[in-house]
Design an enzyme around this catalytic site. Structure first.
Site, short mmCIF file in Angstrom:
data_model
loop_
_atom_site.label_atom_id
_atom_site.label_comp_id
_atom_site.label_asym_id
_atom_site.label_seq_id
_atom_site.Cartn_x
_atom_site.Cartn_y
_atom_site.Cartn_z
N ARG A 108 5.19 16.86 4.99
CA ARG A 108 3.87 16.57 5.56
C ARG A 108 3.99 16.31 7.06
O ARG A 108 3.11 16.66 7.84
CB ARG A 108 3.25 15.36 4.86
CG ARG A 108 1.82 15.08 5.31
CD ARG A 108 1.17 14.01 4.46
NE ARG A 108 1.66 12.69 4.78
CZ ARG A 108 1.33 11.58 4.11
NH1 ARG A 108 0.52 11.67 3.08
NH2 ARG A 108 1.80 10.42 4.46
N LYS B 109 -1.56 10.02 -3.65
CA LYS B 109 -2.81 9.26 -3.86
C LYS B 109 -4.00 9.92 -3.17
O LYS B 109 -5.05 10.05 -3.77
CB LYS B 109 -2.68 7.84 -3.29
CG LYS B 109 -1.71 6.94 -4.03
CD LYS B 109 -1.79 5.51 -3.51
CE LYS B 109 -1.49 5.39 -2.03
NZ LYS B 109 -0.10 5.68 -1.64
N ARG C 133 1.85 13.48 11.27
CA ARG C 133 1.49 12.06 11.22
C ARG C 133 2.59 11.22 11.85
O ARG C 133 3.76 11.38 11.52
CB ARG C 133 1.26 11.63 9.76
CG ARG C 133 -0.19 11.32 9.45
CD ARG C 133 -0.40 11.02 8.00
NE ARG C 133 0.12 9.71 7.61
CZ ARG C 133 -0.19 9.12 6.47
NH1 ARG C 133 -1.01 9.70 5.63
NH2 ARG C 133 0.33 7.95 6.16
N ARG D 144 -3.41 -3.82 -1.34
CA ARG D 144 -1.97 -3.62 -1.23
C ARG D 144 -1.22 -4.93 -1.11
O ARG D 144 0.01 -4.91 -1.03
CB ARG D 144 -1.67 -2.81 0.04
CG ARG D 144 -1.54 -1.34 -0.20
CD ARG D 144 -1.68 -0.68 1.17
NE ARG D 144 -0.72 0.34 1.37
CZ ARG D 144 -1.05 1.62 1.63
NH1 ARG D 144 -2.30 1.99 1.71
NH2 ARG D 144 -0.14 2.50 1.83
N ARG E 199 8.15 2.11 5.12
CA ARG E 199 6.92 2.07 4.31
C ARG E 199 7.27 1.89 2.83
O ARG E 199 6.57 1.20 2.09
CB ARG E 199 6.08 3.33 4.52
CG ARG E 199 5.29 3.25 5.84
CD ARG E 199 4.89 4.62 6.34
NE ARG E 199 4.07 5.37 5.41
CZ ARG E 199 4.05 6.71 5.35
NH1 ARG E 199 4.80 7.43 6.15
NH2 ARG E 199 3.28 7.31 4.48
P1 ADP Z 1 0.71 5.98 2.52
O1 ADP Z 1 0.27 5.47 1.19
O2 ADP Z 1 1.30 7.35 2.47
O3 ADP Z 1 1.56 5.02 3.28
P2 ADP Z 1 -1.94 5.46 3.67
O4 ADP Z 1 -2.81 6.45 4.34
O5 ADP Z 1 -2.46 4.85 2.43
O6 ADP Z 1 -0.57 6.22 3.45
O7 ADP Z 1 -1.59 4.27 4.68
C1 ADP Z 1 -1.08 4.52 5.97
C2 ADP Z 1 -0.90 3.22 6.75
O8 ADP Z 1 -2.18 2.58 6.92
C3 ADP Z 1 -0.05 2.15 6.05
O9 ADP Z 1 1.33 2.33 6.27
C4 ADP Z 1 -0.58 0.88 6.74
O10 ADP Z 1 -0.08 0.74 8.05
C5 ADP Z 1 -2.07 1.16 6.85
N1 ADP Z 1 -2.80 0.69 5.63
C6 ADP Z 1 -3.49 1.47 4.76
N2 ADP Z 1 -4.04 0.73 3.79
C7 ADP Z 1 -3.68 -0.56 4.04
C8 ADP Z 1 -3.90 -1.80 3.38
N3 ADP Z 1 -4.62 -1.87 2.24
N4 ADP Z 1 -3.38 -2.92 3.94
C9 ADP Z 1 -2.69 -2.88 5.07
N5 ADP Z 1 -2.41 -1.74 5.73
C10 ADP Z 1 -2.89 -0.58 5.24
#
Ligand code: ADP
Length: 197
Positions: A128, A14, A134, A89, A145
Site C-alpha cells: 500500500r 478494515k 501513506r 482503540r 503501529r
Molecule cells: P491502520 O488501522 O492501518 O493503522 P487507520 O486509518 O485506522 O489505519 O489509522 C491511522 C492512524 O490514525 C493511526 O495510526 C493513528 O495515528 C490515527 N488513529 C486512527 N484512529 C484512531 C483512534 N481511534 N485513536 C487514536 N488514533 C487513531
C-alpha cells in the site's frame, strides 16, 4: 438500525471491509483514520494537531479522537446506525463510546474482529505504501503501529468478548470472500444486511 464496530490490526483490511459492510447495512462508515487523514490533507487546525502523531504511528490523544467521534455520531445520518472503523482503540475510548450510546439510549449490535497473520499484514502495508504513499506505511512506522495495537487495542477484544459481542473473522483471502464471511457470521447472530452488494 445496526451499530457495528470493526477492530483489527493495521493492514487487516478494515477500511476495505468497512465501506462494503456500511453499504450492505445502509449505515454510514465512520473511520477515525479517514477523518484524520482528510484533515491532514486539507491542513485544518485538527489536521495540523494530529499530523505528527499519525506520521509516527502513534495514537492521536483520546481527547481529540473522542471529540471528533462525538461530533460525527451526532450527525443525522448516524442516528439510525453506524459502522465504526478504527474506533474505539483504547479503554478510554471504549468508555466514551459507552457514554455516547447510553445517552442516545442505544447499544452495539456486534464487534467484528478481523484477524490476519503479521507477515501478511506487513506485506500488504508495504505494498500500500508503494501504491498510495501513506506517510505511516514505512517499515519502521508499521512495526510501531503493530506494537501500539497489541498494547492498547488488543485488550479491548477481551472487554467486548466478555459482553458477548465479538465475531472473529479471518481476514486472509479475497476481499469478496472476507465480506461474505462477515455477512454470514453477522446473519447467524440475527443481523441481516438490507442491501445486496
Ligand atoms: P491502520 O488501522 O492501518 O493503522 P487507520 O486509518 O485506522 O489505519 O489509522 C491511522 C492512524 O490514525 C493511526 O495510526 C493513528 O495515528 C490515527 N488513529 C486512527 N484512529 C484512531 C483512534 N481511534 N485513536 C487514536 N488514533 C487513531
Amino acid at each position: 438500525m445496526t451499530r457495528l464496530l470493526l477492530i483489527g490490526p493495521p493492514g487487516a483490511g478494515k477500511g476495505t471491509q468497512a465501506s462494503r459492510l456500511a453499504e450492505a447495512f445502509a449505515v454510514p462508515a465512520v473511520s477515525t483514520g479517514d477523518i484524520f487523514r482528510f484533515n491532514v490533507k486539507n491542513e485544518t487546525a485538527l489536521g495540523l494537531e494530529v499530523k505528527a502523531f499519525i506520521d509516527a504511528g502513534a495514537y492521536v490523544p483520546d481527547s481529540l479522537t473522542n471529540a471528533i467521534v462525538k461530533d460525527r455520531l451526532g450527525e443525522a445520518d448516524a442516528a439510525a446506525g453506524f459502522l465504526l472503523d478504527g474506533y474505539p482503540r483504547t479503554t478510554d475510548q471504549v468508555a466514551e463510546l459507552e457514554r455516547l450510546l447510553e445517552s442516545a439510549g442505544t447499544k452495539l449490535d456486534a464487534v467484528v474482529l478481523i484477524t490476519a497473520d503479521t507477515d501478511e499484514v506487513v506485506a500488504r502495508l508495504l505494498k500500500r505504501a508503494e501504491e498510495q504513499g501513506r506517510a505511516d506505511d514505512t517499515a519502521d512506522v508499521i512495526r510501531h503501529r503493530m506494537d501500539v495495537y497489541a498494547e492498547q487495542t488488543a485488550p479491548l477484544i477481551d472487554v467486548y468478548t466478555s459482553r458477548g459481542l465479538v465475531v472473529t473473522i479471518d481476514g486472509l483471502g479475497a476481499v469478496d470472500a472476507v465480506t461474505d464471511r462477515i455477512l454470514e457470521a453477522l446473519a447467524e447472530r440475527g443481523l441481516h444486511a438490507t442491501v445486496t452488494i
